[in-house]
Scaffold this motif. Structure first.
Motif, PDB file in Angstrom:
ATOM      1  N   PHE A   1       0.830  -1.197   0.000  1.00 46.85           N
ATOM      2  CA  PHE A   1       0.000   0.000   0.000  1.00 46.85           C
ATOM      3  C   PHE A   1       0.869   1.253   0.000  1.00 46.85           C
ATOM      4  O   PHE A   1       0.599   2.202  -0.746  1.00 46.85           O
ATOM      5  N   GLU A   2       1.916   1.265   0.817  1.00 53.63           N
ATOM      6  CA  GLU A   2       2.823   2.419   0.862  1.00 53.63           C
ATOM      7  C   GLU A   2       3.512   2.631  -0.483  1.00 53.63           C
ATOM      8  O   GLU A   2       3.666   3.757  -0.944  1.00 53.63           O
TER       9      GLU A   2
ATOM     10  N   GLU B   1       2.372   1.727  -3.418  1.00 56.08           N
ATOM     11  CA  GLU B   1       1.350   2.220  -4.348  1.00 56.08           C
ATOM     12  C   GLU B   1       1.083   3.708  -4.127  1.00 56.08           C
ATOM     13  O   GLU B   1       0.993   4.487  -5.082  1.00 56.08           O
ATOM     14  N   ARG B   2       1.001   4.113  -2.860  1.00 53.85           N
ATOM     15  CA  ARG B   2       0.760   5.515  -2.536  1.00 53.85           C
ATOM     16  C   ARG B   2       1.930   6.383  -2.993  1.00 53.85           C
ATOM     17  O   ARG B   2       1.738   7.448  -3.580  1.00 53.85           O
TER      18      ARG B   2
ATOM     19  N   GLU C   1       1.990   9.408  -5.712  1.00 59.24           N
ATOM     20  CA  GLU C   1       2.502  10.747  -5.399  1.00 59.24           C
ATOM     21  C   GLU C   1       3.634  11.138  -6.348  1.00 59.24           C
ATOM     22  O   GLU C   1       3.723  12.290  -6.767  1.00 59.24           O
TER      23      GLU C   1
ATOM     24  N   THR D   1      -6.289  13.906  -1.994  1.00 62.34           N
ATOM     25  CA  THR D   1      -5.613  12.636  -2.268  1.00 62.34           C
ATOM     26  C   THR D   1      -5.188  11.962  -0.976  1.00 62.34           C
ATOM     27  O   THR D   1      -5.280  10.745  -0.857  1.00 62.34           O
ATOM     28  N   ARG D   2      -4.742  12.738   0.008  1.00 58.50           N
ATOM     29  CA  ARG D   2      -4.376  12.126   1.303  1.00 58.50           C
ATOM     30  C   ARG D   2      -5.588  11.509   1.970  1.00 58.50           C
ATOM     31  O   ARG D   2      -5.519  10.407   2.509  1.00 58.50           O
TER      32      ARG D   2
ATOM     33  N   TRP E   1      -6.397   8.264   0.204  1.00 58.81           N
ATOM     34  CA  TRP E   1      -5.512   7.160   0.568  1.00 58.81           C
ATOM     35  C   TRP E   1      -5.774   6.674   1.996  1.00 58.81           C
ATOM     36  O   TRP E   1      -5.728   5.473   2.271  1.00 58.81           O
TER      37      TRP E   1
ATOM     38  N   LEU F   1      -8.913   4.609   1.845  1.00 57.83           N
ATOM     39  CA  LEU F   1      -8.625   3.334   1.189  1.00 57.83           C
ATOM     40  C   LEU F   1      -7.891   2.394   2.136  1.00 57.83           C
ATOM     41  O   LEU F   1      -8.208   1.206   2.219  1.00 57.83           O
ATOM     42  N   TRP F   2      -6.915   2.929   2.865  1.00 59.81           N
ATOM     43  CA  TRP F   2      -6.153   2.096   3.798  1.00 59.81           C
ATOM     44  C   TRP F   2      -7.049   1.599   4.933  1.00 59.81           C
ATOM     45  O   TRP F   2      -6.961   0.446   5.339  1.00 59.81           O
TER      46      TRP F   2
END
Length: 147
Positions: free
Chosen positions: A45-46, A48-49, A53, A103-104, A107, A110-111
């Motif tokens: 996940f990190e 992908e994030r 970015e 966007t934050r 995310w 989503l997380w």
């Protein structure tokens, strides 16, 4: 044979306890694998994030380069003319800040949706509980079956 039955039963329970400990809570057990899968999902996940970015920052950099090239061409053209014009650009900083917070938040939501699972106690607590339960079970069987 009947005389040593309580010893054999206790040894059998010790064997079952040890094998279940290794299968569930050992270093290559089921719970350890679940924990590693969660860590892997978090790392994926990190990644992908961060990729998202990075692509966003690359696009932003490209648009800034395009804007600076446009400004250079415009200023060169304006300085060559006798009458210069004042160019007004809209403020992009405000829209970028709101876009970054959006966007934050995306995310984070989503997380949170990915990590909604049942809570499992820490692995060390499960190990201690398993060992103590097995120990007292074996002692109880030994004392109960003792002639």
């Amino acid at each position: 044979m009947r005389k040593y039955f309580h010893i054999w039963a206790s040894l059998f329970l010790i064997l079952i306890s040890y094998s279940s400990y290794q299968a569930l809570l050992g270093s290559k057990g089921y719970m350890e694998r679940l924990e590693l899968e969660k860590k892997l999902a978090q790392l994926n996940f990190e990644v992908e994030r961060l990729e998202f970015e990075q692509s966003h920052l690359i696009e932003k950099k490209k648009s800034n380069i395009r804007d600076s090239n446009f400004l250079n061409r415009e200023t060169d053209g304006n300085f060559s003319e006798k009458s210069s014009q004042v160019l007004k650009f809209r403020d992009l900083e405000l829209s970028n800040d709101s876009e970054e917070t959006d966007t934050r938040e995306f995310w984070l939501r989503l997380w949170e949706s990915r990590t909604k699972e049942e809570k499992i106690p820490p692995l060390d607590v499960l190990r201690v509980f398993h060992i103590s339960f097995s120990f007292f079970l074996c002692i109880g069987v030994f004392l109960k079956l003792k002639p």
